[in-house]
Design a protein around this motif. Sequence first.
Motif, PDB file in Angstrom:
ATOM      1  N   MET A 757       0.835  -1.204   0.000  1.00 56.63           N
ATOM      2  CA  MET A 757       0.000   0.000   0.000  1.00 56.63           C
ATOM      3  C   MET A 757       0.872   1.258   0.000  1.00 56.63           C
ATOM      4  SD  MET A 757      -2.640   1.431   2.898  1.00 56.63           S
ATOM      5  CE  MET A 757      -1.284   1.921   3.977  1.00 56.63           C
ATOM      6  N   LEU A 758       1.847   1.298   0.912  1.00 53.67           N
ATOM      7  CA  LEU A 758       2.726   2.461   0.984  1.00 53.67           C
ATOM      8  C   LEU A 758       3.556   2.613  -0.282  1.00 53.67           C
ATOM      9  CD1 LEU A 758       3.894   2.113   4.700  1.00 53.67           C
ATOM     10  CD2 LEU A 758       2.263   3.767   3.763  1.00 53.67           C
ATOM     11  N   SER A 759       3.981   1.482  -0.840  1.00 52.22           N
ATOM     12  CA  SER A 759       4.775   1.532  -2.064  1.00 52.22           C
ATOM     13  C   SER A 759       3.959   2.084  -3.229  1.00 52.22           C
ATOM     14  CB  SER A 759       5.288   0.127  -2.388  1.00 52.22           C
ATOM     15  OG  SER A 759       6.105   0.145  -3.529  1.00 52.22           O
ATOM     16  N   ASN A 760       2.693   1.667  -3.329  1.00 59.41           N
ATOM     17  CA  ASN A 760       1.838   2.150  -4.417  1.00 59.41           C
ATOM     18  C   ASN A 760       1.405   3.597  -4.207  1.00 59.41           C
ATOM     19  OD1 ASN A 760       1.172   0.071  -6.537  1.00 59.41           O
ATOM     20  ND2 ASN A 760       0.810  -1.156  -4.704  1.00 59.41           N
ATOM     21  N   LEU A 761       1.325   4.039  -2.956  1.00 60.83           N
ATOM     22  CA  LEU A 761       0.917   5.416  -2.685  1.00 60.83           C
ATOM     23  C   LEU A 761       2.088   6.399  -2.725  1.00 60.83           C
ATOM     24  CD1 LEU A 761      -1.675   4.936   0.214  1.00 60.83           C
ATOM     25  CD2 LEU A 761      -2.133   5.528  -2.175  1.00 60.83           C
ATOM     26  N   LEU A 762       3.299   5.927  -2.457  1.00 59.42           N
ATOM     27  CA  LEU A 762       4.453   6.816  -2.409  1.00 59.42           C
ATOM     28  C   LEU A 762       5.414   6.614  -3.584  1.00 59.42           C
ATOM     29  CD1 LEU A 762       5.244   6.553   1.424  1.00 59.42           C
ATOM     30  CD2 LEU A 762       4.168   8.470   0.242  1.00 59.42           C
ATOM     31  N   LEU A 763       5.846   5.370  -3.790  1.00 57.05           N
ATOM     32  CA  LEU A 763       6.857   5.121  -4.821  1.00 57.05           C
ATOM     33  C   LEU A 763       6.278   5.202  -6.230  1.00 57.05           C
ATOM     34  CD1 LEU A 763       9.763   4.354  -5.450  1.00 57.05           C
ATOM     35  CD2 LEU A 763       9.133   1.954  -5.169  1.00 57.05           C
ATOM     36  N   LEU A 764       5.079   4.663  -6.447  1.00 55.27           N
ATOM     37  CA  LEU A 764       4.488   4.647  -7.782  1.00 55.27           C
ATOM     38  C   LEU A 764       4.259   6.057  -8.336  1.00 55.27           C
ATOM     39  CD1 LEU A 764       3.268   3.175 -10.185  1.00 55.27           C
ATOM     40  CD2 LEU A 764       1.136   2.935  -8.904  1.00 55.27           C
ATOM     41  N   PRO A 765       3.568   6.951  -7.604  1.00 57.94           N
ATOM     42  CA  PRO A 765       3.411   8.321  -8.146  1.00 57.94           C
ATOM     43  C   PRO A 765       4.745   9.060  -8.275  1.00 57.94           C
ATOM     44  CG  PRO A 765       2.521   8.154  -5.919  1.00 57.94           C
ATOM     45  CD  PRO A 765       2.811   6.777  -6.361  1.00 57.94           C
ATOM     46  N   SER A 766       5.690   8.772  -7.394  1.00 63.46           N
ATOM     47  CA  SER A 766       7.009   9.408  -7.503  1.00 63.46           C
ATOM     48  C   SER A 766       7.697   9.001  -8.797  1.00 63.46           C
ATOM     49  CB  SER A 766       7.885   9.018  -6.306  1.00 63.46           C
ATOM     50  OG  SER A 766       7.318   9.470  -5.095  1.00 63.46           O
ATOM     51  N   LEU A 767       7.595   7.724  -9.142  1.00 69.22           N
ATOM     52  CA  LEU A 767       8.182   7.249 -10.397  1.00 69.22           C
ATOM     53  C   LEU A 767       7.494   7.882 -11.599  1.00 69.22           C
ATOM     54  CD1 LEU A 767       8.621   3.435  -9.594  1.00 69.22           C
ATOM     55  CD2 LEU A 767      10.441   5.113  -9.928  1.00 69.22           C
ATOM     56  N   LEU A 768       6.173   8.048 -11.524  1.00 70.12           N
ATOM     57  CA  LEU A 768       5.440   8.689 -12.622  1.00 70.12           C
ATOM     58  C   LEU A 768       5.926  10.121 -12.841  1.00 70.12           C
ATOM     59  CD1 LEU A 768       1.794   7.461 -11.943  1.00 70.12           C
ATOM     60  CD2 LEU A 768       3.181   6.935 -13.945  1.00 70.12           C
ATOM     61  N   LEU A 769       6.145  10.826 -11.739  1.00 72.43           N
ATOM     62  CA  LEU A 769       6.591  12.213 -11.844  1.00 72.43           C
ATOM     63  C   LEU A 769       8.037  12.319 -12.337  1.00 72.43           C
ATOM     64  CD1 LEU A 769       4.996  13.562  -8.549  1.00 72.43           C
ATOM     65  CD2 LEU A 769       4.383  14.265 -10.872  1.00 72.43           C
ATOM     66  N   SER A 770       8.878  11.389 -11.882  1.00 72.87           N
ATOM     67  CA  SER A 770      10.296  11.448 -12.248  1.00 72.87           C
ATOM     68  C   SER A 770      10.562  10.952 -13.661  1.00 72.87           C
ATOM     69  CB  SER A 770      11.128  10.623 -11.257  1.00 72.87           C
ATOM     70  OG  SER A 770      10.996  11.129  -9.953  1.00 72.87           O
ATOM     71  N   LEU A 771       9.719  10.031 -14.143  1.00 71.31           N
ATOM     72  CA  LEU A 771       9.949   9.428 -15.460  1.00 71.31           C
ATOM     73  C   LEU A 771       8.904   9.872 -16.473  1.00 71.31           C
ATOM     74  CD1 LEU A 771      10.703   5.795 -14.217  1.00 71.31           C
ATOM     75  CD2 LEU A 771      12.360   7.574 -14.797  1.00 71.31           C
ATOM     76  N   GLU A 772       8.341  11.061 -16.265  1.00 68.86           N
ATOM     77  CA  GLU A 772       7.225  11.497 -17.099  1.00 68.86           C
ATOM     78  C   GLU A 772       7.598  11.615 -18.567  1.00 68.86           C
ATOM     79  OE1 GLU A 772       6.502  15.939 -16.780  1.00 68.86           O
ATOM     80  OE2 GLU A 772       7.303  15.510 -14.799  1.00 68.86           O
ATOM     81  N   ARG A 773       8.805  11.994 -18.874  1.00 72.46           N
ATOM     82  CA  ARG A 773       9.161  12.193 -20.273  1.00 72.46           C
ATOM     83  C   ARG A 773       9.364  10.875 -21.025  1.00 72.46           C
ATOM     84  NH1 ARG A 773      13.597  17.134 -19.709  1.00 72.46           N
ATOM     85  NH2 ARG A 773      12.142  18.661 -18.820  1.00 72.46           N
ATOM     86  N   ASN A 774       9.749   9.835 -20.286  1.00 73.59           N
ATOM     87  CA  ASN A 774      10.070   8.573 -20.941  1.00 73.59           C
ATOM     88  C   ASN A 774       8.949   7.542 -20.890  1.00 73.59           C
ATOM     89  OD1 ASN A 774      12.770   9.391 -21.532  1.00 73.59           O
ATOM     90  ND2 ASN A 774      13.272   9.060 -19.376  1.00 73.59           N
ATOM     91  N   ILE A 775       8.146   7.597 -19.835  1.00 74.86           N
ATOM     92  CA  ILE A 775       7.158   6.533 -19.653  1.00 74.86           C
ATOM     93  C   ILE A 775       5.736   7.069 -19.584  1.00 74.86           C
ATOM     94  CG2 ILE A 775       6.357   4.755 -18.043  1.00 74.86           C
ATOM     95  CD1 ILE A 775       9.191   4.117 -17.398  1.00 74.86           C
ATOM     96  N   ALA A 776       5.479   7.989 -18.689  1.00 68.73           N
ATOM     97  CA  ALA A 776       4.100   8.385 -18.405  1.00 68.73           C
ATOM     98  C   ALA A 776       3.664   9.552 -19.275  1.00 68.73           C
ATOM     99  CB  ALA A 776       3.964   8.747 -16.927  1.00 68.73           C
ATOM    100  N   ASN A 777       3.572   9.336 -20.563  1.00 68.05           N
ATOM    101  CA  ASN A 777       3.140  10.386 -21.459  1.00 68.05           C
ATOM    102  C   ASN A 777       2.068   9.879 -22.398  1.00 68.05           C
ATOM    103  OD1 ASN A 777       4.536   9.017 -23.621  1.00 68.05           O
ATOM    104  ND2 ASN A 777       6.425   9.815 -22.709  1.00 68.05           N
ATOM    105  N   LYS A 778       1.648  10.747 -23.302  1.00 62.86           N
ATOM    106  CA  LYS A 778       0.532  10.408 -24.200  1.00 62.86           C
ATOM    107  C   LYS A 778       0.864   9.242 -25.112  1.00 62.86           C
ATOM    108  CE  LYS A 778      -2.773  12.574 -27.327  1.00 62.86           C
ATOM    109  NZ  LYS A 778      -3.211  13.848 -27.937  1.00 62.86           N
ATOM    110  N   LYS A 779       2.138   9.151 -25.518  1.00 62.11           N
ATOM    111  CA  LYS A 779       2.517   8.086 -26.447  1.00 62.11           C
ATOM    112  C   LYS A 779       2.484   6.721 -25.783  1.00 62.11           C
ATOM    113  CE  LYS A 779       5.450  10.937 -29.394  1.00 62.11           C
ATOM    114  NZ  LYS A 779       6.827  11.162 -29.907  1.00 62.11           N
TER     115      LYS A 779
END
Length: 804
Positions: A757-779
């Motif tokens: 739970m803590l990993s999905n609430l803390l680490l997962l959104p952090s990874l989305l924010l840090s890797l936004e250009r490579n992974i979490a984008n429209k493409k």
Amino acid sequence: MSKIFSFGFWNTIAGIILRNRTVILVLIACITVFLGTQWKNMRFSFTEANLLPDHHEVNQEYQKFLDRFGEEGNVLLVATNDPTLFTPEKFNAWNQLAEKLDSFPEVEFTIGVGKLKKLQKFDNPPRFELVDLVKEEKLNQQQVSNYKKELFDSLPFYEGLVYSKKSNTVQTAVYIKKDIVNSKQRKIFILEEIDPLLKQFEKDNNLELHVSGMPYIRTLNSQNIVDEIGLFVGGALLVTSLIFFFFFRSFRATLISMFTVIIGVMWSFGFLGLMNYEITVLTAIIPPLIIVIGIPNCIFLINKYQQEIKNHGNQAKSLQRVITKVGNATLMTNVTTASGFATFIITESTLLKEFGVVASVNILAIFVLSLLIIPIIYSYMPRPKEKHLRHLGKTWIEGFVDWIQRTVKHRRITIYICSVILLATSIIGIYQIKVSGSLLEDMPQDAEFFKDIEFFEDEFDGIMPLEILINTNRKKGVLKLSTLKKMQRLEDLLLDAPELSQPVSVVDLVKYSKQAYYNGNPKYYQLPTSQEQNFIFPYLKNLSDGTSDQLNAYVDSTGQYARMTVFMKDVGTEEMERIEANLWPKIHEIFPEDRYEVTMTGKALVFQKGTNYLVQNLVMSLTLAIVLIAIFMAWMFRSFRMILISLVPNLLPLLITAGMMGFLGIPIKPSTILVFSIAFGISVDDTIHFLAKYRQVLKTNNWKIKKSVYPALRETTVSMFYTSIVLFFGFSVFMISSFGGTKALGGLVSATLLFAMLSNLLLLPSLLLSLERNIANKKTLKEPHLQILADGEDLEEENKETDN
């Protein structure tokens, strides 16, 4: 098109459910009644779990032994070391107890101090016969004292069999008939006949008895499993209902949820009976597991219904949206959870395969029940009142949500550092994990029968039978003096291992024959010389007590195979591997492989080998679970790059748990081995919920990452927290078990899900924010194949957006 199909499909499902409410309820009732009739087919396991497939070499060797010598675990032992036993009154009572035990039709024969036979030589024709050591029915004090002296000083053949010199302990060995030792009849016999008889004997004679032996241990252990099923189900219902009521503050919602999961539990028992599976330590946890997994389904459905009522007050519209919006999400989470269990189906272990089948089928069944029962029952009830909706505006949970959001926003580096530290520490702990193949370790150690196990281990150096089968590769080769001398060397070798007891084999009978030939003089208790064998062996070949050949217990009918039985202490897999590694080179030196075939077998050894096999299957099943769920998520979000970001927060909790096992000294064993697949299948549900919500918000915000992560996090934190708390306390119920493995399973899964739970609430959104250009984008986040509708969106608006 996929989106329109998804909405249309779930709209159709909602319409079918709400238009056919009565028919569906009648159908559920009929299925429940049918599965209830299958309860009569449920049966509890009366043998140890065989973790190996039937075609495995170790199993085949064990089966060959059983075919030649029969069941080896059929001895029930009754012992005492009370110094007052050797008084006339108590000694005569002890002998009468042995006679009573021998009189039961389920007993083949008994060996005890009052019924011992002495080997005696007769010359016409030359033969040995077993004659009664005690001929009188009742002895006086002088006779008892003489008997005690003869037993302990002149009959070394019976040492380890009926007496131990450590504290003058004596025991009666009760040999249960082999055709009932693995049946329900054994359980009835021991619990309803033997147990009351021994308790009454203790009371009447003021003697403390110790009872053990594999039939007794297995019977009481299986009875504990039966007792704990009710305890688990009751505990899971109580804990989850209390938590549910705390969250919703509604008796009505709580009772509806409990009714739903109780039907699920009834179905789970019915499936066990329908599939004709035995109830083992593993399958016994499925009914409470269904409660723990079913309650989050109820939380999602009821919470969504109440939110819809609060938003617009239209009950029919609310019920339709519950099915349409939550049904899709709940289906996906239940499928991933079931997948974690279903991976056990591919293993070749029957025990794990049955567990995987029943668990995965029942997880999907509780999803169907939740989706049907909750909307239908609410459709017959009046609209919830304002007091039922007050929990939706709780402020206490907002503090937790704000803390999560602030931490992700301002302390991402701290999150990464903590994650790396936890990962490194866990890896250190993983290297300290041990594998345990102990047959007794998981048994309730506070139970009286477990204390008796320890007593027998101290007095007789173990109770776990280890069988050594010697094939001389020639008929009547066993009674060759050269073979007997080799077997004597092997016995001496086994005696050097402190974990093993004094072996029992035909060697002891031949040594006793020499003693008998020399008129019972104990100094002649040894193998005959080559000269002596010529006149002793003719006596030995005719050895009989008038009913059965005494050699049959140690030598097969052809005289080609010899059996050597040694009892071992409850050692783990690693210790047994060390003992084997030390013994085998010396065994092959004594019995050259080109002339003899020597094998080790026995239930304890089969169980230990099975544990190693299970560890290998764990790696395979867990890997498969990860691959399947990763492929499913990649297909669902149409992005293989999303595999990385979805797996990292779910693999880290597994590694943390494995590290905890190493540091806490919790070994890998059949019970704890399930932790990882169970936890991974459940924890990935949170990831699916968050990523689905994130993708929806991302699209609404024109693919602006930072503006999307935080709203998605705020919306999903509450549901993640609720379900994780229910799962945490639900699995904690297993910690009340008296079985060490089940207790560890409950604690470890609970801890893993909390970390997840803590990993999905803390680490997962952090990874989305840090890797936004490579992974979490429209493409990378294209239109998904499966939809999870946002809580605030109207179905009409979604369809309109799709059309545009």
